[in-house]
Design a protein around this motif. Structure first.
Motif, PDB file in Angstrom:
ATOM      1  N   GLY A  79      90.270  -5.328 -13.461  1.00 20.56           N
ATOM      2  CA  GLY A  79      91.336  -5.835 -14.306  1.00 20.56           C
ATOM      3  C   GLY A  79      91.893  -4.795 -15.255  1.00 20.56           C
ATOM      4  N   VAL A  80      91.834  -3.518 -14.854  1.00 17.21           N
ATOM      5  CA  VAL A  80      92.389  -2.439 -15.671  1.00 17.21           C
ATOM      6  C   VAL A  80      93.545  -1.800 -14.907  1.00 17.21           C
ATOM      7  CG1 VAL A  80      90.159  -2.011 -16.768  1.00 17.21           C
ATOM      8  CG2 VAL A  80      90.813  -0.676 -14.753  1.00 17.21           C
ATOM      9  N   THR A  81      94.354  -1.016 -15.594  1.00 19.01           N
ATOM     10  CA  THR A  81      95.490  -0.374 -14.953  1.00 19.01           C
ATOM     11  C   THR A  81      95.050   0.902 -14.226  1.00 19.01           C
ATOM     12  OG1 THR A  81      96.050   0.980 -16.880  1.00 19.01           O
ATOM     13  CG2 THR A  81      97.008  -1.239 -16.763  1.00 19.01           C
ATOM     14  N   LYS A  82      95.804   1.261 -13.213  1.00 20.69           N
ATOM     15  CA  LYS A  82      95.521   2.504 -12.499  1.00 20.69           C
ATOM     16  C   LYS A  82      95.723   3.709 -13.410  1.00 20.69           C
ATOM     17  CE  LYS A  82      96.995   0.568  -8.061  1.00 20.69           C
ATOM     18  NZ  LYS A  82      97.975   0.656  -6.953  1.00 20.69           N
ATOM     19  N   THR A  83      96.728   3.633 -14.263  1.00 19.48           N
ATOM     20  CA  THR A  83      96.994   4.744 -15.176  1.00 19.48           C
ATOM     21  C   THR A  83      95.831   4.931 -16.143  1.00 19.48           C
ATOM     22  OG1 THR A  83      99.370   4.294 -15.026  1.00 19.48           O
ATOM     23  CG2 THR A  83      98.616   5.661 -16.851  1.00 19.48           C
ATOM     24  N   GLY A  84      95.336   3.830 -16.697  1.00 18.33           N
ATOM     25  CA  GLY A  84      94.206   3.914 -17.613  1.00 18.33           C
ATOM     26  C   GLY A  84      92.959   4.442 -16.930  1.00 18.33           C
ATOM     27  N   ALA A  85      92.687   3.976 -15.707  1.00 22.83           N
ATOM     28  CA  ALA A  85      91.517   4.443 -14.972  1.00 22.83           C
ATOM     29  C   ALA A  85      91.634   5.931 -14.650  1.00 22.83           C
ATOM     30  CB  ALA A  85      91.348   3.640 -13.683  1.00 22.83           C
ATOM     31  N   THR A  86      92.842   6.369 -14.283  1.00 24.59           N
ATOM     32  CA  THR A  86      93.050   7.789 -13.989  1.00 24.59           C
ATOM     33  C   THR A  86      92.829   8.642 -15.236  1.00 24.59           C
ATOM     34  OG1 THR A  86      94.670   7.202 -12.284  1.00 24.59           O
ATOM     35  CG2 THR A  86      94.674   9.477 -13.067  1.00 24.59           C
ATOM     36  N   ALA A  87      93.305   8.153 -16.376  1.00 25.60           N
ATOM     37  CA  ALA A  87      93.130   8.892 -17.633  1.00 25.60           C
ATOM     38  C   ALA A  87      91.650   9.043 -17.975  1.00 25.60           C
ATOM     39  CB  ALA A  87      93.867   8.174 -18.760  1.00 25.60           C
ATOM     40  N   THR A  88      90.870   7.976 -17.785  1.00 22.47           N
ATOM     41  CA  THR A  88      89.433   8.073 -18.081  1.00 22.47           C
ATOM     42  C   THR A  88      88.760   9.075 -17.153  1.00 22.47           C
ATOM     43  OG1 THR A  88      88.843   6.234 -16.583  1.00 22.47           O
ATOM     44  CG2 THR A  88      89.357   5.680 -18.870  1.00 22.47           C
TER      45      THR A  88
ATOM     46  N   VAL B  21      89.857   6.939  -5.125  1.00 23.86           N
ATOM     47  CA  VAL B  21      89.630   5.506  -4.918  1.00 23.86           C
ATOM     48  C   VAL B  21      89.291   4.829  -6.247  1.00 23.86           C
ATOM     49  CG1 VAL B  21      88.143   3.803  -3.786  1.00 23.86           C
ATOM     50  CG2 VAL B  21      88.924   5.808  -2.520  1.00 23.86           C
ATOM     51  N   ARG B  22      88.467   5.485  -7.070  1.00 21.58           N
ATOM     52  CA  ARG B  22      88.110   4.882  -8.371  1.00 21.58           C
ATOM     53  C   ARG B  22      89.335   4.763  -9.276  1.00 21.58           C
ATOM     54  NH1 ARG B  22      84.828   6.832 -13.233  1.00 21.58           N
ATOM     55  NH2 ARG B  22      84.311   8.734 -12.107  1.00 21.58           N
ATOM     56  N   ALA B  23      90.255   5.715  -9.167  1.00 25.75           N
ATOM     57  CA  ALA B  23      91.427   5.690 -10.027  1.00 25.75           C
ATOM     58  C   ALA B  23      92.508   4.732  -9.535  1.00 25.75           C
ATOM     59  CB  ALA B  23      92.009   7.099 -10.145  1.00 25.75           C
ATOM     60  N   LEU B  24      92.641   4.574  -8.212  1.00 26.69           N
ATOM     61  CA  LEU B  24      93.786   3.843  -7.676  1.00 26.69           C
ATOM     62  C   LEU B  24      93.448   2.540  -6.954  1.00 26.69           C
ATOM     63  CD1 LEU B  24      95.848   6.852  -6.240  1.00 26.69           C
ATOM     64  CD2 LEU B  24      95.953   5.824  -8.521  1.00 26.69           C
TER      65      LEU B  24
END
Length: 340
Positions: free
Chosen positions: A111-120, A101-104
């Motif tokens: 206001g961040v991308t799902k890809t960026g959140a998943t990478a973090t 849920v935090r990633a997607l």
């Protein structure tokens, strides 16, 4: 079939939890545990929760640092709500769905991308694992040779090597991996299914996002903050050990925290029930605690970590409905754009 697979995994996880709890409870006298809880010095719990709060504040700041390394500017306060909400969801849902849920889902609210959140999230987990393995190695060095099971030492060595290799690969080889994956997708595109090509491009995007946040300076900062975060959590474990009358032992606290937390990686029932208790019980025994003390400490540690974070995350979700609304609005806009 996906639904059936999820049910099977949940049943297996619950069965594993039951087995772990059997080994914990089989020789325990519950009346003695009740008396130990009745004599617990509760002011230590307040100190422990305050220390835990410091640790989670450091975690939120670390996530903010990693998100900013991937591009967008965010504030620590803005990151607090989705972070705490995801922890609460992890605590009550199986398979660490809070991380999903935090990633997607939550990136839309930030206001961040799902890809960026998943990478973090990937880098977070890797750094946390390495930090815990370092803590466990330090703790083990203070115990006499043979005091810890050989299997535990072997697992620590294997995980440390794999984790270090993965972190080094992020620093050195992410650019090469991105180029290889995109080249492979280009070669396959004329004859491969479109879905496979999309998956390959998504993998390349994720690795590229990891490359942007895996600079040496960022990783060193993330590791430093991780030690602060885990020091805060260590304060809770040490406070609870004092509260039940165990001798203060920094290596013992490191051993307890590391073993119990690493045990949550084992698939189990929601809330990490079972593996967490067995690991905490075993660590307390290795420190010389009685069976009653070990059981009492395992229960208190689980509640001390699980309950405050669940309450905090549930409160955030109750009063910050935008966490989910933003994702729904984003999905509606995307659907409208596709139709247009």
């Amino acid at each position: 079939m996906k639904g059936k697979g999820g049910i099977v995994r949940l049943i297996v996880g619950c069965a594993l939890s039951a087995v772990c709890l059997y080994f914990v409870f089989r020789n325990i006298k519950f009346e003695e545990v009740g008396r130990a809880l009745a004599t617990f010095h509760w002011p230590y719990l307040i100190v422990g929760i305050l220390s835990l709060a410091i640790g989670y504040t450091a975690r939120i700041f670390r996530w903010k640092l990693l998100l900013e390394a991937s591009g967008p500017k965010v504030t620590t306060a803005a990151c607090a709500s989705p972070f705490l909400a995801s922890i609460a969801l992890n605590n009550v849902l199986p398979f660490r769905l809070g991380d999903v849920v935090r990633a997607l889902v939550f990136p839309a609210a930030l206001g961040v991308t799902k890809t960026g959140a998943t990478a973090t999230l990937v880098l977070e987990r890797l750094v946390d694992l390495l930090t815990l393995l370092m803590c466990l190695a330090v703790a083990a060095s203070f115990f006499p040779k043979g005091a810890l099971p050989a299997s535990v030492v072997d697992i620590v060595i294997v995980l440390a090597v794999l984790g270090s290799a993965a972190l080094l690969s992020l620093i050195l080889f992410t650019g090469l991996i991105v180029r290889l994956v995109r080249w492979f997708a280009t070669r396959l595109q004329p004859k491969a299914p479109e879905k496979l090509i999309s998956v390959l491009h998504a993998i390349a995007d994720l690795v590229e996002a990891l490359q942007s946040i895996s600079r040496m300076r960022t990783i060193i900062a993330a590791l430093a903050i991780s030690f602060v975060a885990w020091a805060g959590e260590l304060g809770l474990y040490l406070a609870l050990m004092q509260g039940i009358g165990m001798v203060f032992s920094l290596p013992g606290g490191l051993l307890l925290m590391s073993m119990a937390t690493i045990a949550t990686l084992v698939p189990s029932s929601p809330g990490y029930v079972g593996p967490y208790h067995l690991a905490a019980f075993t660590a307390a025994h290795l420190m010389g605690g009685s069976a009653t003390q070990a059981m009492t400490l395992a229960v208190l540690c689980h509640l001390g970590v699980w309950l405050p974070t669940t309450i905090a995350g549930a409160t955030v979700m109750l009063f910050h409905r935008n966490l989910f609304n933003a994702a729904r609005n984003q999905a509606s806009r995307d659907a409208s754009g596709d139709q247009a």
